[in-house]
Structures are given as C-alpha cells and as structure tokens.
Scaffold this active site. Structure first.
Site, PDB file in Angstrom:
ATOM      1  N   THR A  15       5.022  -5.312  25.358  1.00  0.00           N
ATOM      2  CA  THR A  15       4.072  -4.215  25.152  1.00  0.00           C
ATOM      3  C   THR A  15       3.097  -4.522  24.010  1.00  0.00           C
ATOM      4  O   THR A  15       2.296  -3.677  23.624  1.00  0.00           O
ATOM      5  CB  THR A  15       4.825  -2.899  24.833  1.00  0.00           C
ATOM      6  OG1 THR A  15       5.685  -3.162  23.722  1.00  0.00           O
ATOM      7  CG2 THR A  15       5.649  -2.428  26.014  1.00  0.00           C
ATOM      8  N   LEU A  18      -0.847  -9.259  22.394  1.00  0.00           N
ATOM      9  CA  LEU A  18      -1.072 -10.530  23.096  1.00  0.00           C
ATOM     10  C   LEU A  18      -0.732 -10.384  24.577  1.00  0.00           C
ATOM     11  O   LEU A  18      -1.424 -10.892  25.454  1.00  0.00           O
ATOM     12  CB  LEU A  18      -0.211 -11.639  22.472  1.00  0.00           C
ATOM     13  CG  LEU A  18      -0.509 -13.028  23.017  1.00  0.00           C
ATOM     14  CD1 LEU A  18      -1.854 -13.533  22.508  1.00  0.00           C
ATOM     15  CD2 LEU A  18       0.589 -14.018  22.656  1.00  0.00           C
ATOM     16  N   ARG A  20      -0.875  -7.634  26.360  1.00  0.00           N
ATOM     17  CA  ARG A  20      -1.914  -6.836  27.032  1.00  0.00           C
ATOM     18  C   ARG A  20      -3.183  -7.625  27.275  1.00  0.00           C
ATOM     19  O   ARG A  20      -3.766  -7.589  28.333  1.00  0.00           O
ATOM     20  CB  ARG A  20      -2.286  -5.626  26.167  1.00  0.00           C
ATOM     21  CG  ARG A  20      -1.265  -4.538  26.150  1.00  0.00           C
ATOM     22  CD  ARG A  20      -1.628  -3.472  25.137  1.00  0.00           C
ATOM     23  NE  ARG A  20      -2.951  -2.919  25.398  1.00  0.00           N
ATOM     24  CZ  ARG A  20      -3.916  -2.818  24.491  1.00  0.00           C
ATOM     25  NH1 ARG A  20      -3.720  -3.240  23.266  1.00  0.00           N
ATOM     26  NH2 ARG A  20      -5.076  -2.307  24.803  1.00  0.00           N
ATOM     27  N   ARG A  47      10.829  -3.034  22.622  1.00  0.00           N
ATOM     28  CA  ARG A  47      11.678  -1.998  22.027  1.00  0.00           C
ATOM     29  C   ARG A  47      11.473  -0.614  22.646  1.00  0.00           C
ATOM     30  O   ARG A  47      12.375   0.205  22.664  1.00  0.00           O
ATOM     31  CB  ARG A  47      11.417  -1.943  20.527  1.00  0.00           C
ATOM     32  CG  ARG A  47      12.648  -1.580  19.769  1.00  0.00           C
ATOM     33  CD  ARG A  47      12.479  -1.702  18.296  1.00  0.00           C
ATOM     34  NE  ARG A  47      11.097  -2.019  17.920  1.00  0.00           N
ATOM     35  CZ  ARG A  47      10.748  -2.472  16.733  1.00  0.00           C
ATOM     36  NH1 ARG A  47      11.664  -2.674  15.833  1.00  0.00           N
ATOM     37  NH2 ARG A  47       9.495  -2.724  16.428  1.00  0.00           N
ATOM     38  N   LYS A 143       3.160 -18.322  18.075  1.00  0.00           N
ATOM     39  CA  LYS A 143       3.051 -18.319  16.618  1.00  0.00           C
ATOM     40  C   LYS A 143       3.188 -16.907  16.056  1.00  0.00           C
ATOM     41  O   LYS A 143       2.976 -15.973  16.791  1.00  0.00           O
ATOM     42  CB  LYS A 143       1.719 -18.944  16.202  1.00  0.00           C
ATOM     43  CG  LYS A 143       0.498 -18.069  16.550  1.00  0.00           C
ATOM     44  CD  LYS A 143      -0.735 -18.631  15.920  1.00  0.00           C
ATOM     45  CE  LYS A 143      -0.987 -17.979  14.596  1.00  0.00           C
ATOM     46  NZ  LYS A 143      -2.179 -17.139  14.560  1.00  0.00           N
ATOM     47  N   HIS A 173      -2.464 -21.813  21.278  1.00  0.00           N
ATOM     48  CA  HIS A 173      -3.286 -21.483  22.454  1.00  0.00           C
ATOM     49  C   HIS A 173      -4.581 -22.299  22.495  1.00  0.00           C
ATOM     50  O   HIS A 173      -5.204 -22.404  23.543  1.00  0.00           O
ATOM     51  CB  HIS A 173      -3.528 -19.974  22.569  1.00  0.00           C
ATOM     52  CG  HIS A 173      -4.613 -19.449  21.677  1.00  0.00           C
ATOM     53  ND1 HIS A 173      -4.415 -19.144  20.362  1.00  0.00           N
ATOM     54  CD2 HIS A 173      -5.912 -19.170  21.919  1.00  0.00           C
ATOM     55  CE1 HIS A 173      -5.540 -18.701  19.832  1.00  0.00           C
ATOM     56  NE2 HIS A 173      -6.478 -18.707  20.758  1.00  0.00           N
ATOM     57  N   HIS A 235      -4.275 -24.187  14.764  1.00  0.00           N
ATOM     58  CA  HIS A 235      -5.421 -24.535  15.606  1.00  0.00           C
ATOM     59  C   HIS A 235      -6.287 -25.648  15.009  1.00  0.00           C
ATOM     60  O   HIS A 235      -6.663 -26.600  15.693  1.00  0.00           O
ATOM     61  CB  HIS A 235      -6.305 -23.311  15.852  1.00  0.00           C
ATOM     62  CG  HIS A 235      -5.540 -22.094  16.278  1.00  0.00           C
ATOM     63  ND1 HIS A 235      -4.480 -22.155  17.156  1.00  0.00           N
ATOM     64  CD2 HIS A 235      -5.671 -20.783  15.954  1.00  0.00           C
ATOM     65  CE1 HIS A 235      -4.002 -20.932  17.344  1.00  0.00           C
ATOM     66  NE2 HIS A 235      -4.711 -20.079  16.619  1.00  0.00           N
ATOM     67  N   LYS A 329     -13.099 -15.187   8.691  1.00  0.00           N
ATOM     68  CA  LYS A 329     -13.377 -13.936   9.394  1.00  0.00           C
ATOM     69  C   LYS A 329     -14.695 -13.386   8.854  1.00  0.00           C
ATOM     70  O   LYS A 329     -15.082 -13.681   7.721  1.00  0.00           O
ATOM     71  CB  LYS A 329     -12.277 -12.912   9.098  1.00  0.00           C
ATOM     72  CG  LYS A 329     -10.865 -13.367   9.495  1.00  0.00           C
ATOM     73  CD  LYS A 329     -10.551 -13.056  10.927  1.00  0.00           C
ATOM     74  CE  LYS A 329      -9.105 -13.394  11.273  1.00  0.00           C
ATOM     75  NZ  LYS A 329      -8.919 -13.618  12.709  1.00  0.00           N
TER      76      LYS A 329
HETATM   77  C1  BG6 Z   1      -5.174 -16.549  16.500  1.00  0.00           C
HETATM   78  C2  BG6 Z   1      -5.299 -15.979  15.125  1.00  0.00           C
HETATM   79  O1  BG6 Z   1      -4.170 -17.519  16.536  1.00  0.00           O
HETATM   80  O2  BG6 Z   1      -6.405 -17.118  16.895  1.00  0.00           O
HETATM   81  C3  BG6 Z   1      -6.418 -14.964  15.060  1.00  0.00           C
HETATM   82  O3  BG6 Z   1      -4.076 -15.371  14.736  1.00  0.00           O
HETATM   83  C4  BG6 Z   1      -7.695 -15.530  15.610  1.00  0.00           C
HETATM   84  O4  BG6 Z   1      -6.610 -14.488  13.737  1.00  0.00           O
HETATM   85  C5  BG6 Z   1      -7.471 -16.197  16.951  1.00  0.00           C
HETATM   86  O5  BG6 Z   1      -8.640 -14.479  15.732  1.00  0.00           O
HETATM   87  C6  BG6 Z   1      -8.708 -16.953  17.409  1.00  0.00           C
HETATM   88  O6  BG6 Z   1      -8.524 -17.370  18.720  1.00  0.00           O
HETATM   89  P1  BG6 Z   1      -9.766 -17.588  19.692  1.00  0.00           P
HETATM   90  O7  BG6 Z   1      -9.170 -18.064  20.957  1.00  0.00           O
HETATM   91  O8  BG6 Z   1     -10.457 -16.258  19.798  1.00  0.00           O
HETATM   92  O9  BG6 Z   1     -10.645 -18.608  19.027  1.00  0.00           O
END
Ligand code: BG6
Length: 480
Positions: A15, A18, A20, A47, A143, A173, A235, A329
């Site tokens: 739920t 990620l 969703r 939960r 993660k 990802h 990443h 950010k």
């Molecule tokens: C996630 C981070 O792993 O990757 C986020 O926790 C971040 O903070 C996101 O916004 C960025 O992923 P993408 O695919 O939008 O570049």
C-alpha cells in the site's frame, strides 16, 4: 544461476507510495502485454486491514492515476490476479496466514520487499520459518539497504541466512532505465569510444542528477537520509561505475558486476575540500514560489539536499581524471546526464590562422530527454579572409526519434521481469553495495571531522556557489 520463472509474486509494502506509483502499474503493463505467466497470482501484503476487494479498489485507483491510459487495456484481468493478506511484519504468527494465501506456486515465487529496512530482518525470518524461502523463491530488496556499511551488512547477513546470493535481487531502479542500459551499449557496441575512453584522452567527467521536487511526502525518510545517502550512494555511483568500468567479457550478471565492483573499490577517499553540501531555502521553480527545506520539514535541520563531489578513481585508466558529481532537490530543472569532456587536440594546425579548437564533449542525457550529443569542431563556411573559422557544432541523436516505435517503459517493468526470470545483470551484488557504503561512510566521517554544514542555496538555483567553485578551481564549468 537457478533458472525458473515465477507464477506467484508476493509484494511487501503493497500500500506504499512506490507500490502505487511504480510497482503495480509496471505489473499491470507487463500483464496487459502477456509478459507474465498466464496464471500469475500476486499476493499483496501490508499493515492495513483490508480484503482482496478493497486492495483491488486501491490498485485500480493507483493504476488510473499512474499508468498511461493506453496501457491500461488489461486492467480488469490484472485486478483479478491480486490478493491481499494483512500482516504486521514484526509478528511471527502472521506469516502462517500469509504462507497459506501464497499457496504452492507451480514453478516459483518472487518476493519484493518495498518496506522500511528495519522490517527486512523479521520479514526474512518469517518467510524462512513458513516455507517461503525455498529453492524456487527469489527475493528483491528495495532501497534503502541500510544507512551505512554496518547496517547494510546486518541486512545483507540476514538475507544471506535464508537466501543464497544468486536468489537475492538488490534494486537500484536506475539500472532498470533504458537510457542507463544504453550507456553500456554506447560504450561497448561502438568501436570509436573505447580507444579514447581513458586518462590520455578524457579531461574529466561530470555526472549530474538534478530534481525540481522538494521533500514530497517523505519527511521522515529523507531527513534521516540526505542527498548523499539517498542519491549518491546508489544511483550516482552505479552511473559512475558504468561509465568507468573496464569492458566486461560478456553482458552477464557476474562479468558486469565484477567490473563495476572494481571501479567502486578504486574510488579514492574524498578530502574535505572536495565536497560541498547544501540545503535549499525558499525560492521559485518554473516561476512558482516554493518554501525552503526547513519550512517544509517544520523544523531546522542539518540534512543536505544537495551534494557536489570531486571524485577520483585510482586505477590505470582514470589516473588524474576527476569525476565531478552533483545532485540536488529544488534545482532549476530535472535532468540526469553524463558529460564526458575530452582533451584538446595535441597540436592545432589552425592557430597560425587565428582559429581556436574547442575540445570535444560527449553529453549523454538520460532524462527527461534521451539525447546523445557529441560536439565536433567544424569549419565555418566562408572565404576565411579574416582567419580560419572553426566552431563547435553538435552531432545530436534524439533517442525517441531514432526509436519511434518502442514505447517508453517504467524502469520497474524491466526489473520485475528480470526478477521473475532470474536475470541478475541489472541488480546490485552485495560486494557492490558494501563498496558503495564504504566510500560514502568515509565522506560522512570527513564532514563530521571538519564540521561541514550544508550551505544554503535558493530553490531554483544550481546549488551553493561553493559547488560552482569546486569545479571552477580546476578550470571546469558545470554543464547546464
Ligand atoms: C529515489 C530517491 O531513489 O530516486 C528519490 O529516493 C529520488 O529522492 C528518486 O527523487 C529519483 O528517481 P528518478 O527515477 O525520478 O530519477
């Protein structure tokens, strides 16, 4: 590697956000294309108290919100594949009912943990004690895999006590993104780059991952994490490893990961003056006013929302080539790109005629636009009475134009399918994660030792001015 496919999936944290936004939409899209087992059953757990129908309603809303309308064709069939079992992951008793709900897969079971890492250990225990860790079971971990090397080892040990490494799929990802995989193709399916891909011909590399979003709804998680652990540890280091690794002997899980881990282990320890951290203050993005981090959070904090690092890879290929990385950010635009700055020609035959050469630059944009641009020097048309005219012009490839047919996929579609079929190439091996943490922990120790606090930057800017200076000290300008 054990070869079996999975006709049952078990999703923890079903739920959550990620699930969703990404996990359910990816599965629905794969199912609609007939890429999942025709009898697949997906057991969701979390939960909250709800029954199958309530979860199906929840899933439908998520799909309507996050899956493109043209990909929702098989939604009704997909929803009928979903089942729900309530579980408190800390309660060992609850797993019996979960195991009963999962039942006996015909071939195999793939489990996806999209929960807080503090739940990994009890979850693994519960799975193991209830027959859900057998030889036909694979497990994927989302993660954060810990907050430092020590905690990641605890998680890795816990998982390893129930699953062998060839059935553990650690997710980053970014590796599921088509464009990130294309980095590997660009480097190793073309002859022209590899001979130049080294310190003799490359001046420096830049890796930027900038985002316009702020805290979003992740207050608790993000403030404990910060940009270094949230983005660089995983990443950005994976991107760096793919850019810098030696050619693997084949495109296989072991060979690719062997090369990546060598790069990660060659990262030199960062000095205090080689990093800059920042935290955004109120500003504007695309003309819209946005609050500062502390205002979003509701209290002062020393968590960094921006980090820039000048990294070095101590091996033969990269000696003396800085890798400038930055992520933040509330930057002016969302972009992920790798810039490879080549050196200048060793001798310009045009200098006597007043022309200056500009070193070639390869810009690989991974998102939001997928472009590859190589700047080349060309003669400006003309009779050259006032000197020979040279100008850098782009040789540009837009990936969507080059491949108009295939649709853009969510990174998790690829990762789900690889998990289901057991291909670990795009998943992170234990030694990689640990090498990543080792380097990150040393950076945090340096920050602490030198009491480095985030400098403020205005939302909508490219971070603190010190980050610009970090590159400019070396005569390098960040690519924008
Ligand atoms: C996630 C981070 O792993 O990757 C986020 O926790 C971040 O903070 C996101 O916004 C960025 O992923 P993408 O695919 O939008 O570049």
């Amino acid at each position: 590697m054990t070869k079996f496919t999975s006709d049952r999936l078990l999703l923890f944290g079903a739920t959550g956000d990620l699930s969703r936004r990404m996990l359910l939409p990816s599965l629905c899209a794969l199912d609609a294309e007939g890429l999942l087992d025709p009898d697949i059953q997906i057991i969701a757990t979390a939960r909250s108290e709800m029954d199958d129908q309530a979860f199906r309603n929840f899933a439908r809303e998520s799909l309507e919100q996050f899956l493109a309308p043209e990909r929702r064709g098989g939604m009704a069939t997909f929803l009928n594949r979903l089942f729900y079992q309530q579980l408190d992951a800390n309660d060992p008793e609850g797993y019996k009912a979960l195991a009963a709900k999962v039942g006996e897969p015909k071939q195999g079971l793939s489990i996806f943990l999209s929960t807080a890492p503090s739940l990994f250990e009890p979850t693994i225990r519960g799975l193991e004690q209830n027959g859900l860790a057998g030889p036909n079971v694979r497990i994927a971990l989302e993660k954060p895999l810990g907050i430092d090397l020590a905690s990641s080892k605890v998680i890795n040990d816990a998982v390893a006590s129930a699953f062998p490494e060839d059935r553990i799929f650690r997710i980053d990802h970014y590796l599921g993104k088509e464009t990130v995989q294309n980095l590997i193709a660009l480097r190793f399916a073309n002859l022209m780059f590899e001979p130049l891909w080294n310190a003799a011909h490359i001046d420096h590399v830049q890796i930027t991952v900038s985002e316009t979003v702020g805290l979003e709804s992740r207050v608790g998680y993000y403030d404990d994490s910060g940009a270094l652990r949230d983005m660089v540890q995983n990443h950005m280091l994976q991107l760096l490893a793919l850019v810098a690794m030696e050619p693997p002997v084949s495109y296989e899980a072991t060979t690719v990961r062997d090369e990546k881990v060598k790069v990660l282990r060659s990262l030199r320890q960062i000095k205090a003056e080689e990093t800059v951290t920042g935290q955004y203050r109120a500003g504007a993005i695309n003309g819209e006013a946005v609050p500062g981090y502390d205002e979003e959070l509701g209290k002062p904090s020393d968590t960094e929302t921006f980090v820039a690092i000048k990294a070095h890879i101590d091996n033969w290929r990269w000696q003396g080539v800085p890798f400038y990385m930055r992520t933040g950010k509330r930057m002016p635009k969302r972009t992920t790109e790798v810039v490879v700055q080549f050196r200048d020609v060793p001798h310009s035959i045009f200098s006597g005629r007043g022309a200056r050469t500009v070193p070639n630059r390869l810009v690989i944009s991974l998102q939001p636009d997928e472009n590859i641009t190589l700047s080349l020097m060309a003669k400006m048309p003309g009779l050259d009475r006032e000197g020979f005219g040279l100008r850098a012009i782009p040789l540009a490839i837009s990936m969507p134009d080059a491949f108009a047919g295939p649709q853009r996929r969510i990174a998790y579609e690829r990762l789900w399918l690889d998990l289901i079929e057991g291909d670990q190439t795009l998943f992170v091996r234990r030694d990689e994660v640990e090498a990543q943490w080792e380097w990150i922990d040393a950076i945090r120790a340096t920050w602490e030792e030198h009491r480095i606090e985030p400098k403020t930057y205005t939302a909508g800017s490219w971070g603190p001015s010190a980050a610009i200076a970090l590159a400019e000290r070396d005569g390098v300008t960040w690519h924008e």
